[in-house]
Design an enzyme around this catalytic site. Sequence first.
Site, PDB file in Angstrom:
ATOM      1  N   SER A 147       3.949  -1.651  15.798  1.00 42.16           N
ATOM      2  CA  SER A 147       2.532  -2.059  15.794  1.00 42.16           C
ATOM      3  C   SER A 147       2.040  -2.094  17.238  1.00 42.16           C
ATOM      4  O   SER A 147       2.837  -2.318  18.167  1.00 42.16           O
ATOM      5  CB  SER A 147       2.399  -3.461  15.192  1.00 42.16           C
ATOM      6  OG  SER A 147       1.128  -4.011  15.472  1.00 42.16           O
ATOM      7  N   TYR A 160       5.553 -12.098  15.632  1.00 44.22           N
ATOM      8  CA  TYR A 160       5.445 -10.756  15.037  1.00 44.22           C
ATOM      9  C   TYR A 160       5.395  -9.700  16.149  1.00 44.22           C
ATOM     10  O   TYR A 160       6.080  -8.675  16.082  1.00 44.22           O
ATOM     11  CB  TYR A 160       4.191 -10.714  14.171  1.00 44.22           C
ATOM     12  CG  TYR A 160       3.797  -9.355  13.639  1.00 44.22           C
ATOM     13  CD1 TYR A 160       4.435  -8.800  12.536  1.00 44.22           C
ATOM     14  CD2 TYR A 160       2.752  -8.630  14.231  1.00 44.22           C
ATOM     15  CE1 TYR A 160       4.052  -7.558  12.035  1.00 44.22           C
ATOM     16  CE2 TYR A 160       2.366  -7.394  13.740  1.00 44.22           C
ATOM     17  CZ  TYR A 160       3.014  -6.859  12.651  1.00 44.22           C
ATOM     18  OH  TYR A 160       2.627  -5.634  12.160  1.00 44.22           O
ATOM     19  N   LYS A 164       7.818  -6.543  17.036  1.00 44.21           N
ATOM     20  CA  LYS A 164       7.343  -5.155  17.072  1.00 44.21           C
ATOM     21  C   LYS A 164       7.645  -4.504  18.421  1.00 44.21           C
ATOM     22  O   LYS A 164       7.889  -3.297  18.496  1.00 44.21           O
ATOM     23  CB  LYS A 164       5.847  -5.105  16.734  1.00 44.21           C
ATOM     24  CG  LYS A 164       5.553  -5.496  15.279  1.00 44.21           C
ATOM     25  CD  LYS A 164       6.246  -4.538  14.306  1.00 44.21           C
ATOM     26  CE  LYS A 164       5.859  -4.769  12.873  1.00 44.21           C
ATOM     27  NZ  LYS A 164       6.450  -3.776  11.945  1.00 44.21           N
TER      28      LYS A 164
HETATM   29  N1  LIG Z   1      -1.958  -2.996   8.210  1.00 46.88           N
HETATM   30  C1  LIG Z   1      -2.017  -3.114   9.533  1.00 46.88           C
HETATM   31  O1  LIG Z   1      -3.078  -3.434  10.115  1.00 46.88           O
HETATM   32  C2  LIG Z   1      -0.785  -2.838  10.370  1.00 46.88           C
HETATM   33  C3  LIG Z   1      -0.959  -2.689  11.744  1.00 46.88           C
HETATM   34  C4  LIG Z   1       0.141  -2.419  12.534  1.00 46.88           C
HETATM   35  C5  LIG Z   1       1.393  -2.304  11.966  1.00 46.88           C
HETATM   36  N2  LIG Z   1       1.533  -2.453  10.623  1.00 46.88           N
HETATM   37  C6  LIG Z   1       2.879  -2.303  10.075  1.00 46.88           C
HETATM   38  O2  LIG Z   1       2.879  -1.339   9.042  1.00 46.88           O
HETATM   39  C7  LIG Z   1       3.959  -1.605   8.148  1.00 46.88           C
HETATM   40  C8  LIG Z   1       3.464  -1.531   6.719  1.00 46.88           C
HETATM   41  O3  LIG Z   1       2.427  -2.466   6.562  1.00 46.88           O
HETATM   42  P1  LIG Z   1       1.214  -2.264   5.534  1.00 46.88           P
HETATM   43  O4  LIG Z   1      -0.015  -2.615   6.278  1.00 46.88           O
HETATM   44  O5  LIG Z   1       1.294  -0.944   4.867  1.00 46.88           O
HETATM   45  O6  LIG Z   1       1.532  -3.450   4.505  1.00 46.88           O
HETATM   46  P2  LIG Z   1       1.255  -3.644   2.947  1.00 46.88           P
HETATM   47  O7  LIG Z   1       0.142  -2.767   2.477  1.00 46.88           O
HETATM   48  O8  LIG Z   1       1.142  -5.103   2.765  1.00 46.88           O
HETATM   49  O9  LIG Z   1       2.590  -3.108   2.282  1.00 46.88           O
HETATM   50  C9  LIG Z   1       3.810  -3.706   2.589  1.00 46.88           C
HETATM   51  C10 LIG Z   1       4.902  -3.023   1.811  1.00 46.88           C
HETATM   52  O10 LIG Z   1       6.170  -3.613   2.164  1.00 46.88           O
HETATM   53  C11 LIG Z   1       6.765  -4.176   1.001  1.00 46.88           C
HETATM   54  N3  LIG Z   1       7.492  -5.384   1.432  1.00 46.88           N
HETATM   55  C12 LIG Z   1       6.981  -6.537   1.895  1.00 46.88           C
HETATM   56  N4  LIG Z   1       7.961  -7.397   2.199  1.00 46.88           N
HETATM   57  C13 LIG Z   1       9.133  -6.769   1.909  1.00 46.88           C
HETATM   58  C14 LIG Z   1      10.503  -7.142   1.985  1.00 46.88           C
HETATM   59  N5  LIG Z   1      10.874  -8.343   2.421  1.00 46.88           N
HETATM   60  N6  LIG Z   1      11.430  -6.237   1.611  1.00 46.88           N
HETATM   61  C15 LIG Z   1      11.070  -5.013   1.156  1.00 46.88           C
HETATM   62  N7  LIG Z   1       9.792  -4.610   1.062  1.00 46.88           N
HETATM   63  C16 LIG Z   1       8.829  -5.478   1.435  1.00 46.88           C
HETATM   64  C17 LIG Z   1       5.611  -4.418   0.032  1.00 46.88           C
HETATM   65  O11 LIG Z   1       5.986  -4.407  -1.335  1.00 46.88           O
HETATM   66  P3  LIG Z   1       6.532  -5.699  -2.144  1.00 46.88           P
HETATM   67  O12 LIG Z   1       5.519  -6.765  -1.971  1.00 46.88           O
HETATM   68  O13 LIG Z   1       6.660  -5.178  -3.554  1.00 46.88           O
HETATM   69  O14 LIG Z   1       7.878  -6.020  -1.557  1.00 46.88           O
HETATM   70  C18 LIG Z   1       4.755  -3.175   0.331  1.00 46.88           C
HETATM   71  O15 LIG Z   1       5.297  -2.047  -0.307  1.00 46.88           O
HETATM   72  C19 LIG Z   1       4.536  -2.950   8.572  1.00 46.88           C
HETATM   73  O16 LIG Z   1       5.677  -2.732   9.371  1.00 46.88           O
HETATM   74  C20 LIG Z   1       3.432  -3.557   9.422  1.00 46.88           C
HETATM   75  O17 LIG Z   1       3.939  -4.460  10.385  1.00 46.88           O
HETATM   76  C21 LIG Z   1       0.467  -2.711   9.800  1.00 46.88           C
END
Ligand SMILES: NC(=O)c1ccc[n+]([C@@H]2O[C@H](COP(=O)([O-])OP(=O)(O)OC[C@H]3O[C@@H](n4cnc5c(N)ncnc54)[C@H](OP(=O)(O)O)[C@@H]3O)[C@@H](O)[C@H]2O)c1
Length: 254
Positions: A147, A160, A164
């Site tokens: 991130s 967090y 990252k």
């Molecule tokens: N969205 C943003 O603004 C943003 C920005 C920078 C970085 N990121 C990074 O992008 C990545 C994905 O995030 P996202 O935004 O796509 O999130 P998201 O839409 O909330 O999806 C998260 C995914 O991870 C799964 N998950 C959550 N906890 C888990 C666990 N303990 N074990 C296995 N699976 C788990 C969830 O499914 P279940 O609930 O079914 O487990 C879901 O499939 C993360 O690493 C996050 O830090 C996101």
Amino acid sequence: MSQFDLTGKIVVITGSSRGIGKASAFELAEHGAKVVISSRKQDACDAVAAEINAKFGEGSAIAVAANISDKAGLQHLVDETRAAFGRIDVLVCNAASNPYYGPQAGISDEQFRKVLDNNIVSNHWLIAMVAPEMRARQSGSIVIVSSIGGLRGSPIIGAYCISKAADMQLARNLAHEFGPDNVRVNCIAPGLIKTDFARALWEDPARIAEANQRVPLRRIGEPEEIAGAVVFLASAASSFMTGQTIVLDGGVTI
Ligand SMILES: NC(=O)c1ccc[n+]([C@@H]2O[C@H](COP(=O)([O-])OP(=O)(O)OC[C@H]3O[C@@H](n4cnc5c(N)ncnc54)[C@H](OP(=O)(O)O)[C@@H]3O)[C@@H](O)[C@H]2O)c1
């Protein structure tokens, strides 16, 4: 043959039932990969795998639930993938946790450990399970979704952001270790993306308007806008890139 072609490649993506992981799974399948959908919930993974199989043909995806905090669960994910497809060519460590918002002094030891365990140690576990076969084949790509939080200080999501930043260092370390065996390790650092992870922010009209003003492109990103970078890092298009981080943030960090 396109440099982005992934025909026949087997890709495991954690956290692929929603958000960036799901969008990446679709884009990887679009480029010919067979994908393994994983999250904590088997039914949610089954639904995504069914969507991918309907769109790209039966056998394009399987679903194996695994909680990234559970080492045995991750080993099961790897074992089931090998049982179904025989190998793992690309690993995308995408799932992560962020259980705490507030000043660093307020985070409990348990919350801090959960962030470090889920966002760093779990990636280390999964990579250690998969890297030996890649190194033996002298071919493989590992992608860690970090991130832009790992590039900047934060008064609200500090733990967090520490995790990252550590993911980027994990990629640099492992790129050194695995480079001689032609296994590459890179990170992606997204800015704010419209997923459940950041829902509290983009659902609040005042907060999102303020956030957009800080972005040169004047908007937050969509999950599909991260997926192309995952394909790039998974494919031969990035064959001379390792240990690095691609920032996709609408210009926020410039
Ligand atoms: N969205 C943003 O603004 C943003 C920005 C920078 C970085 N990121 C990074 O992008 C990545 C994905 O995030 P996202 O935004 O796509 O999130 P998201 O839409 O909330 O999806 C998260 C995914 O991870 C799964 N998950 C959550 N906890 C888990 C666990 N303990 N074990 C296995 N699976 C788990 C969830 O499914 P279940 O609930 O079914 O487990 C879901 O499939 C993360 O690493 C996050 O830090 C996101």
